[in-house]
Design a protein around this motif. Structure first.
Motif, PDB file in Angstrom:
ATOM      1  N   ALA A  14      -2.851  -2.835  -3.052  1.00  0.00           N
ATOM      2  CA  ALA A  14      -3.939  -1.867  -2.853  1.00  0.00           C
ATOM      3  C   ALA A  14      -5.296  -2.487  -3.159  1.00  0.00           C
ATOM      4  O   ALA A  14      -6.284  -2.225  -2.453  1.00  0.00           O
ATOM      5  CB  ALA A  14      -3.711  -0.638  -3.721  1.00  0.00           C
ATOM      6  N   SER A  33      -3.751  -1.108   5.431  1.00  0.00           N
ATOM      7  CA  SER A  33      -3.016  -0.409   4.374  1.00  0.00           C
ATOM      8  C   SER A  33      -2.339  -1.432   3.467  1.00  0.00           C
ATOM      9  O   SER A  33      -2.141  -2.579   3.860  1.00  0.00           O
ATOM     10  CB  SER A  33      -1.973   0.530   4.969  1.00  0.00           C
ATOM     11  N   PRO A  34      -1.961  -1.011   2.257  1.00  0.00           N
ATOM     12  CA  PRO A  34      -1.252  -1.918   1.349  1.00  0.00           C
ATOM     13  C   PRO A  34       0.083  -2.404   1.912  1.00  0.00           C
ATOM     14  O   PRO A  34       0.564  -3.462   1.529  1.00  0.00           O
ATOM     15  CB  PRO A  34      -1.037  -1.072   0.094  1.00  0.00           C
TER      16      PRO A  34
END
Length: 77
Positions: free
Chosen positions: A10, A20-21
């Motif tokens: 993150a 996104s992670p």
């Protein structure tokens, strides 16, 4: 992914320009797969130090940290 890996992924999303992670996985290379550049490593070491209270050696990250013992990645252990 364990909690630390999730937290690290993150943190790296904005640095690496990911969406996104989930795009940042442990088996991927920061440079070859995720496109990290030299200034990204400075920001990554800052974020890791701030969030996890450890100081990474940039050279260890860049030169293939996957083959190193975890103790070799950190300054002063």
């Amino acid at each position: 992914m364990d909690e630390i890996e999730k937290k690290l992924a993150a943190l790296l999303v904005p640095v690496l320009g990911a969406n996104s992670p989930d795009e940042i996985r442990p088996e991927l290379s920061l440079v070859e797969d995720l496109g990290a550049e030299s200034l990204d490593f400075v920001e990554i070491t800052y974020l890791v130090k701030r969030e996890f209270k450890v100081e990474l050696k940039i050279g260890a990250i860049v030169s293939g940290a996957a083959s190193m013992n975890p103790e070799e990645l950190f300054v002063d252990g």
